[in-house]
Design a protein around this motif. Structure first.
Motif, PDB file in Angstrom:
ATOM      1  N   TRP A  77      33.690  49.539  46.661  1.00 61.66           N
ATOM      2  CA  TRP A  77      34.087  48.816  45.458  1.00 61.66           C
ATOM      3  C   TRP A  77      35.413  49.359  44.914  1.00 61.66           C
ATOM      4  CZ3 TRP A  77      32.552  44.345  43.834  1.00 61.66           C
ATOM      5  CH2 TRP A  77      31.294  43.865  44.200  1.00 61.66           C
ATOM      6  N   MET A  78      35.645  50.671  45.071  1.00 64.26           N
ATOM      7  CA  MET A  78      36.896  51.233  44.582  1.00 64.26           C
ATOM      8  C   MET A  78      38.084  50.619  45.315  1.00 64.26           C
ATOM      9  SD  MET A  78      38.021  55.241  44.353  1.00 64.26           S
ATOM     10  CE  MET A  78      37.930  55.431  46.126  1.00 64.26           C
ATOM     11  N   VAL A  79      37.924  50.404  46.622  1.00 65.36           N
ATOM     12  CA  VAL A  79      39.009  49.804  47.410  1.00 65.36           C
ATOM     13  C   VAL A  79      39.069  48.302  47.168  1.00 65.36           C
ATOM     14  CG1 VAL A  79      39.865  49.414  49.742  1.00 65.36           C
ATOM     15  CG2 VAL A  79      38.856  51.612  49.153  1.00 65.36           C
ATOM     16  N   ALA A  80      37.912  47.637  47.109  1.00 63.16           N
ATOM     17  CA  ALA A  80      37.889  46.181  46.996  1.00 63.16           C
ATOM     18  C   ALA A  80      38.460  45.707  45.663  1.00 63.16           C
ATOM     19  CB  ALA A  80      36.455  45.664  47.174  1.00 63.16           C
ATOM     20  N   LEU A  81      38.205  46.448  44.588  1.00 59.42           N
ATOM     21  CA  LEU A  81      38.682  46.003  43.280  1.00 59.42           C
ATOM     22  C   LEU A  81      40.186  46.170  43.115  1.00 59.42           C
ATOM     23  CD1 LEU A  81      35.843  47.340  40.948  1.00 59.42           C
ATOM     24  CD2 LEU A  81      36.233  45.018  41.754  1.00 59.42           C
ATOM     25  N   VAL A 124      22.102  49.290  44.742  1.00 55.57           N
ATOM     26  CA  VAL A 124      22.078  50.035  43.475  1.00 55.57           C
ATOM     27  C   VAL A 124      23.483  50.209  42.929  1.00 55.57           C
ATOM     28  CG1 VAL A 124      21.388  52.191  42.389  1.00 55.57           C
ATOM     29  CG2 VAL A 124      19.991  51.223  44.205  1.00 55.57           C
ATOM     30  N   HIS A 125      24.431  50.613  43.797  1.00 55.91           N
ATOM     31  CA  HIS A 125      25.798  50.854  43.337  1.00 55.91           C
ATOM     32  C   HIS A 125      26.508  49.569  42.942  1.00 55.91           C
ATOM     33  CE1 HIS A 125      25.803  54.805  45.887  1.00 55.91           C
ATOM     34  NE2 HIS A 125      25.091  54.902  44.759  1.00 55.91           N
ATOM     35  N   SER A 126      26.079  48.417  43.469  1.00 54.65           N
ATOM     36  CA  SER A 126      26.735  47.145  43.154  1.00 54.65           C
ATOM     37  C   SER A 126      26.263  46.561  41.834  1.00 54.65           C
ATOM     38  CB  SER A 126      26.494  46.136  44.290  1.00 54.65           C
ATOM     39  OG  SER A 126      27.007  46.624  45.510  1.00 54.65           O
ATOM     40  N   GLN A 127      25.174  47.104  41.246  1.00 52.91           N
ATOM     41  CA  GLN A 127      24.672  46.546  39.990  1.00 52.91           C
ATOM     42  C   GLN A 127      25.714  46.674  38.878  1.00 52.91           C
ATOM     43  OE1 GLN A 127      21.931  44.879  39.546  1.00 52.91           O
ATOM     44  NE2 GLN A 127      21.028  45.230  41.563  1.00 52.91           N
ATOM     45  N   ASP A 174      32.334  42.287  37.164  1.00 57.25           N
ATOM     46  CA  ASP A 174      33.534  41.956  37.935  1.00 57.25           C
ATOM     47  C   ASP A 174      33.330  40.648  38.701  1.00 57.25           C
ATOM     48  OD1 ASP A 174      34.824  44.293  37.103  1.00 57.25           O
ATOM     49  OD2 ASP A 174      33.817  45.462  38.646  1.00 57.25           O
ATOM     50  N   LEU A 175      32.157  40.489  39.311  1.00 58.26           N
ATOM     51  CA  LEU A 175      31.876  39.240  40.024  1.00 58.26           C
ATOM     52  C   LEU A 175      31.850  38.059  39.066  1.00 58.26           C
ATOM     53  CD1 LEU A 175      29.067  40.501  42.425  1.00 58.26           C
ATOM     54  CD2 LEU A 175      31.418  39.971  43.038  1.00 58.26           C
ATOM     55  N   LEU A 189      25.660  33.178  43.129  1.00 60.74           N
ATOM     56  CA  LEU A 189      24.651  33.545  44.129  1.00 60.74           C
ATOM     57  C   LEU A 189      24.543  35.060  44.282  1.00 60.74           C
ATOM     58  CD1 LEU A 189      22.701  32.959  46.457  1.00 60.74           C
ATOM     59  CD2 LEU A 189      24.680  32.682  47.957  1.00 60.74           C
ATOM     60  N   LEU A 190      25.679  35.749  44.306  1.00 54.29           N
ATOM     61  CA  LEU A 190      25.644  37.213  44.448  1.00 54.29           C
ATOM     62  C   LEU A 190      25.003  37.874  43.228  1.00 54.29           C
ATOM     63  CD1 LEU A 190      29.197  37.843  45.986  1.00 54.29           C
ATOM     64  CD2 LEU A 190      26.994  37.823  47.173  1.00 54.29           C
ATOM     65  N   ILE A 191      25.289  37.369  42.032  1.00 53.11           N
ATOM     66  CA  ILE A 191      24.669  37.926  40.826  1.00 53.11           C
ATOM     67  C   ILE A 191      23.162  37.682  40.843  1.00 53.11           C
ATOM     68  CG2 ILE A 191      24.564  37.698  38.308  1.00 53.11           C
ATOM     69  CD1 ILE A 191      27.570  37.099  38.355  1.00 53.11           C
ATOM     70  N   THR A 192      22.756  36.470  41.291  1.00 55.01           N
ATOM     71  CA  THR A 192      21.316  36.180  41.402  1.00 55.01           C
ATOM     72  C   THR A 192      20.657  37.119  42.402  1.00 55.01           C
ATOM     73  OG1 THR A 192      21.733  33.857  40.865  1.00 55.01           O
ATOM     74  CG2 THR A 192      19.638  34.389  41.927  1.00 55.01           C
ATOM     75  N   LYS A 193      21.342  37.401  43.517  1.00 56.69           N
ATOM     76  CA  LYS A 193      20.790  38.322  44.509  1.00 56.69           C
ATOM     77  C   LYS A 193      20.625  39.723  43.930  1.00 56.69           C
ATOM     78  CE  LYS A 193      21.593  40.084  49.207  1.00 56.69           C
ATOM     79  NZ  LYS A 193      20.287  39.648  49.715  1.00 56.69           N
ATOM     80  N   LEU A 194      21.632  40.194  43.190  1.00 53.03           N
ATOM     81  CA  LEU A 194      21.534  41.519  42.577  1.00 53.03           C
ATOM     82  C   LEU A 194      20.392  41.571  41.548  1.00 53.03           C
ATOM     83  CD1 LEU A 194      25.327  42.367  42.068  1.00 53.03           C
ATOM     84  CD2 LEU A 194      23.778  43.377  43.725  1.00 53.03           C
ATOM     85  N   ASP A 195      20.252  40.502  40.751  1.00 55.73           N
ATOM     86  CA  ASP A 195      19.147  40.467  39.774  1.00 55.73           C
ATOM     87  C   ASP A 195      17.796  40.445  40.477  1.00 55.73           C
ATOM     88  OD1 ASP A 195      20.981  40.469  37.751  1.00 55.73           O
ATOM     89  OD2 ASP A 195      20.984  38.299  37.489  1.00 55.73           O
ATOM     90  N   PHE A 196      17.692  39.690  41.594  1.00 56.34           N
ATOM     91  CA  PHE A 196      16.421  39.611  42.316  1.00 56.34           C
ATOM     92  C   PHE A 196      16.019  40.984  42.857  1.00 56.34           C
ATOM     93  CE2 PHE A 196      14.114  39.065  46.320  1.00 56.34           C
ATOM     94  CZ  PHE A 196      13.049  38.272  45.899  1.00 56.34           C
TER      95      PHE A 196
END
Length: 969
Positions: free
Chosen positions: A52-56, A87-90, A95-96, A120-127
């Motif tokens: 995430w540090m590189v991607a952002l 866990v780290h993407s929560q 940002d998403l 969709l990615l936020i829904t996946k993280l919430d799930f």
């Protein structure tokens, strides 16, 4: 408790390069080898923090292709990366969400698709946050699915709703992707079309598993709940079934997916959840994804599909590397023949696999048809049974009608039945009364038993009395016999005298005999009663012995229960205190967590926690396991209060600008935590806590006194001068930009007077592009000042501007740092332009200077954006001005390249008059120069890497907040 592995510099550079190559601005599918390198990096790092540090840092807010590929790679990392990636993407959900909100303004094309993909990615993280036992790829066994549901119908109900929401987001995304293609699907084999279609592979994998779990959960729900309650679930599933089937058909119709994924078709009809028998015939649809193959290399030293920096690097390496020698013709022919044989073998193997696949599909279709026929036969049989049931109901109604008619004519029979019923009621009452009498008799028997015990004692006393009475009667009888004998002896002597009394004597003798017989009979009767009483006494003694044994057994059982209860209470106390120790150990371990450096706590709040902690520690003096409830309460209070105290102490140290103070504070907190662990251990083993409580109290007071020594930088003169400092730096920045613009105009006038021809043309182009860049920067600085004034006016409230800067000192330091960076970059840019125009510098210096000033202005934009309102008009104008600076920077770079080409054309080497010896010598000199330049290039790269590391180190040690400069990467 998780640990994160830190990558080395080489590993980090390789990891960052793979991410940058995977997420680029070219409208082509993401290359799997780069994504695979990124996934491997998550396992090496054991998380996704570096990812995430590189991607952002990528320009996903400026380029829609970069944003689309970022969503694709994030989805891939969440599915196949290290489990801690979820866990780290929560923490990056925001940002998403901001990315989707930015691009949703583009109603067509990538804008709409990016918004749906981020949703969709936020829904996946919430799930996964609500259901952490599901892995990223969603693959669980039936036993694991039942364990997740915990055999609770409420859990299954909620889980089905979450899976329906997940499927809706997948279906919305695939609708948008297919809708962005033309009706003929002709662009599915183009790079642009494949760039859009590539994420659907992961969507199909997720959708297949979600569909399978929804079917199994709905069958379970229908087995436990009424059908009417689940009507909404069935309607929603039917709608998704139709859309999912159309989705699979559209995917199978495209040539692009033929070799990438095998999607089995869904059945013709959806499952009937009202028939539980269909669950046994349900077959899970397995999606097959062949293993990924490495892409063939193209012979270039550097992949030309990446960023401009990589293209310049690859161009320089190709221009400086000598041409490879040609292969021998025979070896080339052998290589081609071997390649053809390998291709032919692979084609044959592919044909064989295709035939096997078709055969398996055919068998599957035949089995499906047989099952459908069996289902139709069962449905036909069910319909027949339903018709028979209707006929039976009709017959039942007719019989009931006839019975009602007959009942009217049979009143007498009804009376007889009523009499029988009354008799039965009477019998029931008699039985009930007898039952009550038996209960009463039971009570009377128990009462008689008590009376018998007392009567037994009375009978023993009576038996003793009877024995004494019998002995007295026997003695009386013997005495009377002796008297009779004496009378008989005397009767001979007094025969004549007693003849007169003969009749009287005989009568008296008869009376005595009769009385004796009566006494003997009475004695026998009493003996019989005595024997009967003895038998009753023996029965009562045996019963008393049985009751005594039962009482002893009950007392032993009660004693064992007391021991077991005491052991269980001690075990509960030990486990509870161990859990408190684990909580405290976790807090001690978290003191070294780098993520905690971003948390802060005011010294006043930390001071208010000290007294509660002291009271919790002192309350343990004199406590032991005799009062288990108090031990549990005190251990829980100590573990929770001291855990909070340790973390807040570390957070309080973050407010100090002294880094070494934070280390001392962390060490003091660790020592306090170890002392408190000793206190909890003493409570656990039931020892006195006087000594360890005193030690822990001293360590607690040491931490509190250390917190009191925090530097008052936030209340001193430095904080009060922040407003003046920011005004001075902004003025210095404006002055530097004005001076640079004037100096460029002066250099342009001087160049026109001193040069002519190509040199003048080159200088004019360069200075014109520099002037355009300085105007764009000047406009951006003006917009930044307006936005900064708006931020201060909105944030200070009723306070002054100085109070606002003092309260937000970190943001103010970052803004001052950004202003300094712009001023320094402007001076460096001016110096580079002066050297280039005067002929003392190189064009590359100007490129580096322009990129540096663009990076500095980007730092200013980001520093302004931190506190700005997202809907601010000044923020939008600042963003537009930032894009203008980026465009002007690109213009400077393009102008430098054009001027470099123009100068190279002017200085083209004339080889028309060279001899063979001269040409060969110049060629050797050129090769030597190439080697020298390659060596210098390698050395400069190493020097640049060292400078960057030093820059990052100094930026990390410095005070205030600083935006990373990523424009040069």
């Amino acid at each position: 408790m998780t640990t994160t592995t830190v990558l080395s510099d080489k590993g980090y550079f390789k990891y960052a390069t793979a991410i940058n190559k995977a997420i680029n601005n070219l409208e082509i599918p993401v290359k799997q080898k780069h994504v695979r390198s990124a996934i491997i990096g998550t396992f090496q790092e054991q998380g996704a923090q570096t990812f995430w540090m590189v991607a952002l840092r990528l320009p996903y807010m400026d380029d829609r292709i970069v944003a689309w590929k970022l969503c694709h790679v994030v989805h891939k990392v969440l599915r196949e990366g290290h489990p801690l990636c979820l866990v780290h993407s929560q923490r990056h959900r925001r940002d998403l969400d901001e990315t989707g909100k930015l691009w949703c303004h583009l109603k067509e094309g990538y804008g709409k698709m990016i918004r749906l993909y981020t949703t969709l990615l936020i829904t996946k993280l919430d799930f996964h946050k609500r259901n952490p036992r599901f892995p990223g790829h969603l693959g669980v066994t039936n036993e694991e699915l039942e364990s997740i549901g915990a055999n609770d119908i409420n859990n299954y109900f909620q889980l089905s709703v979450e899976m329906f929401d997940y499927l809706d987001n997948i279906l919305d995304l695939q609708h948008a992707i297919f809708g962005s293609l033309d009706m003929s699907r002709s662009n599915s084999m183009t790079s642009a079309g494949q760039c859009r279609l590539a994420p659907l592979i992961m969507c199909i994998q997720d959708a297949s598993r979600l569909y399978d779990y929804c079917v199994k959960i709905l069958f379970r729900l229908h087995s436990s709940l009424p059908a009417d309650t689940l009507s909404g679930h069935r309607e929603r599933f039917l709608k998704q079934f139709k859309e999912l089937k159309q989705f699979y058909q559209n995917t199978n119709a495209l040539q692009y997916f033929r070799n990438l994924i095998t999607v089995p078709p869904l059945p013709e009809r959806p499952p009937n959840f009202l028939l539980q028998a269909e669950l046994r015939t349900y077959v899970t649809q397995e999606v097959v994804v062949p293993p990924e193959e490495d892409e063939p290399s193209e012979g270039n030293l550097i992949d030309t599909s990446d960023t401009s920096f990589d293209r310049v690097d690859s161009h320089s390496q190709r221009s400086m590397s000598p041409a490879p020698p040609p292969q021998p013709p025979q070896a080339h022919i052998d290589a081609i023949a071997e390649r053809d044989n390998l291709i032919k073998h692979l084609q044959q193997e592919l044909e064989r696999l295709r035939i096997d696949n078709n055969r398996l599909l055919k068998d599957n279709v035949e089995n499906t048809n047989k099952l459908h026929e069996q289902i139709n036969a069962l449905e036909t049989s069910l319909a027949t049974k339903d018709s028979e049931l209707v006929q039976e109901r009709q017959i039942k109604e007719d019989l009931f009608h006839q019975a009602s008619v007959v009942a009217q004519s049979q009143d007498s029979e009804q009376k007889i039945k009523e009499e029988k019923f009354s008799k039965l009621v009477g019998v029931y009452k008699n039985l009930r009364e007898e039952h009550i009498d038996l209960i009463r008799q039971k009570a009377e028997i128990e009462k008689k038993l008590k009376e018998n015990s007392s009567k037994y004692e009375q009978s023993e006393q009576r038996a003793v009395e009877l024995e004494s009475k019998i002995k007295e009667m026997e003695y009386e009888s013997v005495r009377k016999c002796e008297v009779l004998q004496q009378a008989s002896a005397s009767s001979h002597e007094e025969l004549e005298a007693l003849k007169r009394d003969k009749d009287l004597f005989n009568m008296e003798t008869e009376i005595l005999k009769k009385s004796l017989d009566d006494a003997v009979k009475e004695r026998n009767h009493y003996n019989a009663e005595l024997q009967q009483e003895k038998l009753q006494k023996q029965g009562l003694q045996s019963e008393i012995e049985n009751l005594s044994q039962k009482l002893t057994a009950v007392q032993n059982q009660m004693q064992q229960l007391k021991v077991d209860n005491s052991n269980q209470i001690n075990e509960i106390i030990i486990k509870f205190i161990q859990e408190g120790e684990n909580t405290l150990k976790h807090s001690i371990h978290e003191l070294d967590n780098p993520a905690l450096s971003g948390v802060s706590c005011s010294p006043d709040y930390f001071r208010s926690l000290t007294q509660d902690c002291l009271e919790a520690l002192n309350s343990t003096v004199g406590v032991n396991h005799d009062n288990p409830a108090l031990v549990i309460i005190l251990s829980s209070r100590i573990s929770h209060r001291l855990s909070t105290y340790l973390l807040q102490g570390r957070a309080t140290s973050n407010t100090s600008p002294d880094i070494m103070f934070g280390e001392r504070m962390a060490d003091a907190c660790k020592q306090l935590g170890e002392s408190v662990l000793i206190v909890l251990e003493a409570l656990r083993i039931n020892k006195t806590t006087d000594g360890c409580v005193n030690e822990a109290t001293e360590k607690l007071k040491a931490v509190a006194s250390l917190a009191e020594t925090i530097s008052g930088s936030l209340q001193g003169e430095t904080a009060d001068k922040l407003a003046d400092m920011i005004d001075d730096e902004l003025s210095a920045m404006d002055k530097a930009i004005e001076e640079a613009a004037k100096r460029i105009q002066e250099m342009l006038s001087t160049s026109r007077a001193a040069y002519s021809g190509i040199k003048l043309e080159v200088n004019e182009k360069i200075l014109d592009s520099c002037t355009t860049l300085m105007q764009a920067i000047k406009l951006l600085v003006q917009k930044a000042r307006l936005l900064q004034a708006e931020i201060v006016s909105q944030g200070k409230g009723t306070a002054s501007a100085k109070e606002f800067y003092k309260r937000n000192h970190r943001w103010t330091d970052g803004f001052i740092s950004a202003a300094k960076a712009v001023a320094v970059a402007a001076k460096f840019f001016l110096s580079a332009a002066d050297k280039v125009v005067s002929g003392q510098g190189k064009l590359e210096q100007l490129v580096v200077a322009s990129q540096e000033i663009a990076a500095s202005t980007a730092q200013l934009v980001v520093a302004s954006r931190v506190k700005a309102d997202r809907h601010s008009n000044n923020l939008q104008q600042l963003t537009h001005a930032s894009k203008g600076v980026t465009t002007a920077t690109g213009g400077v770079v393009a102008t430098v390249k054009d001027c470099s080409q123009l100068m190279d054309d002017a200085e083209e080497l004339d080889t028309s008059n060279m001899t063979l010896h001269q040409a060969k010598r110049l060629e050797m000199d050129a090769q030597v120069r190439v080697l020298e330049l390659e060596k210098e290039l390698q050395q400069e790269r190493l020097r640049l890497s060292a400078l960057r590391r030093r820059h990052y180190q100094l930026a990390g040690e410095g005070e205030g907040w600083e935006v990373p400069k990523n424009s040069l990467h």
